[in-house]
Design a protein around this motif. Sequence first.
Motif: not given
Length: 309
Positions: A1-23
């Motif tokens: 089953m494919a993982s849910p898809s998230l769109l992250v809106g602003q570059p200031l939120l870029a530090p979240l990407l590695p954490v979110l990408a785990q799931t």
Amino acid sequence: MASPSLLVGQPLLAPLLPVLAQTYDVIALWDAPGPERLATVDALIWAGEFPLDRTLMDAMPRLALIACFTVGYDGVDLALAHSRGIAVTHAGDANAEDVADHAIGLMIAHRRWIVEGDRHLRAGHWTIQAKTRTHSMASARLGIVGMGSIGIAVAQRAQAMKMQIAWWGPRAKPQLPWPRTQDLGALARDSDILVIAARADESNRRMISAPILDLLGPEGLLVNVARGQLVDEAALIDALKAGRLGGAAIDVFDPEPTDPTHWSNVPNVVLTPHIGGATHEAVGRMAQMLLANLAAHFGGTPLPSPVRD
């Protein structure tokens, strides 16, 4: 089953990407994803102070959750989101204590001449013959506009400092120990310090207007740790230059970042670059709340911090 898809809106939120990408399958808006990619998005991660354009929402037909990383969510059209069955979450009161600390710090920095005193000393103006007198914090009349989590935290700190506390907001809160004034004008008139801690929306844009500033008066101090749009900035600068307002201590602006030249000749003002809630600890709590909201949404359990109105 494919993982849910998230769109992250602003570059200031870029530090979240590695954490979110785990799931999740993570997409960065600043990478300019095409229509086909946007059409796969299940949830949007957003910094709530930024306006969320309707056309972006239109491009995501599967969108079911707008998860604001921030406490504020004034950039999101709640009526539109809810009309489409899109849930909206935010970070709750994750940074309320830190914003309250900053508000108290701004009060003290201005009222006790700490920032200006630093400049005075460094410029070589301190002499034995002259010593600047300031005003005590104890017994000062503090008015708080907006008595949510931040306003309450400010009041608790101010009470420990033996200040006289009153507040105003659109809804009565009988459970609070501090008196609510009849209107904003009365609060400004009867305050030495007016702290803005209200939630911002289109109904209260520039509610701190020239008449309110005049009621606060030439001995009054305005402190804003909420949103810049709540204050008529042009009226504020005019009142400070004319001496109709005693001073201001400001952490938020409209727009942001503010143009520094806008303030270059403005007297009696202490400025900070929207850092009131930006502590390592608060950001950590915001990240945990974001992850909890995402997990609950995709797990079909109640959202920890939904925005309902």
